[in-house]
Design a protein around this motif. Structure first.
Motif, mmCIF file in Angstrom:
data_model
loop_
_atom_site.group_PDB
_atom_site.id
_atom_site.type_symbol
_atom_site.label_atom_id
_atom_site.label_comp_id
_atom_site.label_asym_id
_atom_site.label_seq_id
_atom_site.Cartn_x
_atom_site.Cartn_y
_atom_site.Cartn_z
ATOM 1 N N VAL A 1 0.821 -1.221 0.000
ATOM 2 C CA VAL A 1 0.000 0.000 0.000
ATOM 3 C C VAL A 1 0.852 1.266 0.000
ATOM 4 N N ALA A 2 2.119 1.174 -0.366
ATOM 5 C CA ALA A 2 2.983 2.361 -0.384
ATOM 6 C C ALA A 2 2.337 3.458 -1.224
ATOM 7 N N PRO A 3 2.280 4.704 -0.731
ATOM 8 C CA PRO A 3 1.649 5.780 -1.506
ATOM 9 C C PRO A 3 2.281 5.983 -2.886
ATOM 10 N N VAL A 4 3.619 5.884 -2.965
ATOM 11 C CA VAL A 4 4.327 6.034 -4.234
ATOM 12 C C VAL A 4 5.423 4.982 -4.292
ATOM 13 N N SER A 5 5.523 4.261 -5.393
ATOM 14 C CA SER A 5 6.592 3.278 -5.551
ATOM 15 C C SER A 5 7.016 3.231 -7.007
ATOM 16 N N GLY A 6 8.286 2.889 -7.234
ATOM 17 C CA GLY A 6 8.814 2.808 -8.586
ATOM 18 C C GLY A 6 10.328 2.906 -8.579
ATOM 19 N N LEU A 7 10.948 2.542 -9.687
ATOM 20 C CA LEU A 7 12.401 2.532 -9.804
ATOM 21 C C LEU A 7 12.908 3.831 -10.446
ATOM 22 N N LEU A 8 14.163 4.166 -10.136
ATOM 23 C CA LEU A 8 14.814 5.313 -10.766
ATOM 24 C C LEU A 8 16.315 5.075 -10.789
ATOM 25 N N ASP A 9 17.009 5.889 -11.590
ATOM 26 C CA ASP A 9 18.464 5.793 -11.657
ATOM 27 C C ASP A 9 19.088 6.082 -10.296
ATOM 28 N N SER A 10 20.308 5.588 -10.099
ATOM 29 C CA SER A 10 21.052 5.904 -8.885
ATOM 30 C C SER A 10 21.335 7.408 -8.849
ATOM 31 N N CYS A 11 20.988 8.060 -7.737
ATOM 32 C CA CYS A 11 21.180 9.500 -7.622
ATOM 33 C C CYS A 11 20.982 9.902 -6.170
ATOM 34 N N ASN A 12 21.236 11.166 -5.872
ATOM 35 C CA ASN A 12 20.885 11.742 -4.582
ATOM 36 C C ASN A 12 19.521 12.398 -4.737
ATOM 37 N N ALA A 13 18.565 11.931 -3.934
ATOM 38 C CA ALA A 13 17.198 12.429 -4.044
ATOM 39 C C ALA A 13 16.736 12.981 -2.702
ATOM 40 N N THR A 14 15.920 14.015 -2.742
ATOM 41 C CA THR A 14 15.302 14.560 -1.537
ATOM 42 C C THR A 14 13.787 14.497 -1.700
ATOM 43 N N LEU A 15 13.099 14.301 -0.581
ATOM 44 C CA LEU A 15 11.641 14.185 -0.567
ATOM 45 C C LEU A 15 11.066 15.249 0.358
ATOM 46 N N ASP A 16 10.066 15.963 -0.131
ATOM 47 C CA ASP A 16 9.357 16.941 0.696
ATOM 48 C C ASP A 16 7.864 16.644 0.593
ATOM 49 N N VAL A 17 7.208 16.505 1.747
ATOM 50 C CA VAL A 17 5.779 16.211 1.784
ATOM 51 C C VAL A 17 5.097 17.249 2.652
ATOM 52 N N SER A 18 4.002 17.811 2.173
ATOM 53 C CA SER A 18 3.251 18.781 2.958
ATOM 54 C C SER A 18 1.760 18.609 2.711
ATOM 55 N N MET A 19 0.973 19.045 3.676
ATOM 56 C CA MET A 19 -0.480 19.023 3.545
ATOM 57 C C MET A 19 -1.051 20.344 4.040
ATOM 58 N N THR A 20 -2.095 20.787 3.369
ATOM 59 C CA THR A 20 -2.822 21.980 3.784
ATOM 60 C C THR A 20 -4.299 21.620 3.858
ATOM 61 N N LEU A 21 -4.951 22.042 4.925
ATOM 62 C CA LEU A 21 -6.371 21.774 5.106
ATOM 63 C C LEU A 21 -7.141 23.086 4.978
ATOM 64 N N HIS A 22 -8.177 23.084 4.151
ATOM 65 C CA HIS A 22 -9.032 24.247 3.948
ATOM 66 C C HIS A 22 -10.407 23.904 4.521
ATOM 67 N N ARG A 23 -10.910 24.746 5.386
ATOM 68 C CA ARG A 23 -12.217 24.486 5.989
ATOM 69 C C ARG A 23 -12.988 25.790 6.154
ATOM 70 N N ASN A 24 -14.293 25.754 5.854
ATOM 71 C CA ASN A 24 -15.173 26.904 6.040
ATOM 72 C C ASN A 24 -14.612 28.183 5.423
ATOM 73 N N GLY A 25 -13.953 28.031 4.261
ATOM 74 C CA GLY A 25 -13.418 29.194 3.578
ATOM 75 C C GLY A 25 -12.107 29.703 4.127
ATOM 76 N N HIS A 26 -11.545 29.010 5.162
ATOM 77 C CA HIS A 26 -10.278 29.434 5.738
ATOM 78 C C HIS A 26 -9.220 28.386 5.444
ATOM 79 N N HIS A 27 -7.975 28.775 5.438
ATOM 80 C CA HIS A 27 -6.864 27.870 5.209
ATOM 81 C C HIS A 27 -6.349 27.363 6.535
#
Length: 284
Positions: A247-273
């Motif tokens: 059930v991994a959210p994202v999976s797949g192969l790529l070339d050998s490299c230095n990679a960085t991952l950034d994950v963020s979430m924003t919730l919007h409710r009742n017209g406000h952020h």
């Protein structure tokens, strides 16, 4: 009363050089059996020039298969979904899936070590004529005995290690619960999804892991082993499977490299952020 909230989930990979990506599988879309009403959904992917194909896997999950025809320096996924988090009426707890018997594979556990055997003895001593109430008691026992901790490293601890350490991430305690139930002959499966808590001080939203147990006459019922509670309207399943790595959210192969991952979430409710926050990438 409707209570819509909109979640914006961004996943960004950056590479130190142009790389070739193999087919990328994305499991970030609720399916039709999601108990929480989903009013709208969209997934944007960068860079442009890719091909995307939607399909269902062996467990019925939505999967986006993305391929790129050229090398890339970044890979960005933005999910926007609007969900109705109106409280459910008493007795209408969310449940997922058909009422028929699940495949036998969901009742087949891994071998038990001494810590798990001792825990199983305590779990089997719990008796209640209501099968859900019995499962709730076992779930609470795990939440009481296993202290929650954030684990940024990938992978899931086996039940024996989680019990020995008496601590674990949400995915560790969920996998423990699943193994306990399977040893008891109860079908159970692993769930990856969003946990939205709009009433929390920071309008919390995270990727989360929990478990579902199959209850005759009720179908798949969700149990959050971190809180010790039943899954609620704020639990939005994205993928269910026999094992956590499926059930991994994202999976797949790529070339050998230095990679960085950034994950963020924003919730919007009742017209406000809501506040933007870096999530605990459980399962990523």
């Amino acid at each position: 009363m409707n209570r819509p909230v909109t979640l914006v989930h961004r996943t960004s990979y950056r590479y130190d050089r142009p790389v070739s990506l193999g087919p990328q599988t994305i499991r970030l879309r609720p399916d039709a059996t999601c108990p929480t009403p989903i009013a709208s959904y969209a997934m944007d992917i960068l860079p442009h020039g890719h091909q995307r194909t939607w399909r269902h896997d062996a467990f019925g999950n939505h999967e986006a298969c993305v391929t790129f025809g050229q090398k890339v320096r970044h890979f960005d996924i933005t999910v926007r979904l609007t969900a109705d988090l109106a409280p459910l009426a008493p007795g209408l707890r969310p449940r997922t899936g058909a009422l028929g018997s699940p495949p036998a594979a969901f009742t087949q556990p891994l071998p038990a070590g001494p810590h798990l055997r001792a825990f199983l003895a305590d779990a089997m001593a719990i008796h209640d004529p209501d099968p859900v109430a019995r499962l709730v008691a076992i779930n609470r026992m795990i939440a009481t005995r296993i202290a929650y901790r954030t684990r940024m490293e990938t992978g899931v601890w086996e039940a024996e290690e989680t019990l020995a350490r008496q601590t674990g991430s949400c995915r560790d305690s969920a996998w423990l619960f699943i193994q306990v139930l399977r040893h008891m002959g109860i079908a159970a499966r692993f769930v990856s999804g969003y946990l939205i808590q709009p009433d929390a001080g920071d309008a919390a939203c995270d990727l989360h892991a929990w478990a579902q147990a199959h209850v005759p006459g009720r179908g798949w019922v969700g149990f959050d082993t971190t809180s010790g509670l039943l899954a609620s309207q704020g639990h939005i399943p994205l993928a269910v499977a026999l094992r956590p790595e499926q059930v991994a959210p994202v999976s797949g192969l790529l070339d050998s490299c230095n990679a960085t991952l950034d994950v963020s979430m924003t919730l919007h409710r009742n017209g406000h952020h809501g506040d933007t926050k870096v999530t605990d990438p459980e399962g990523q």
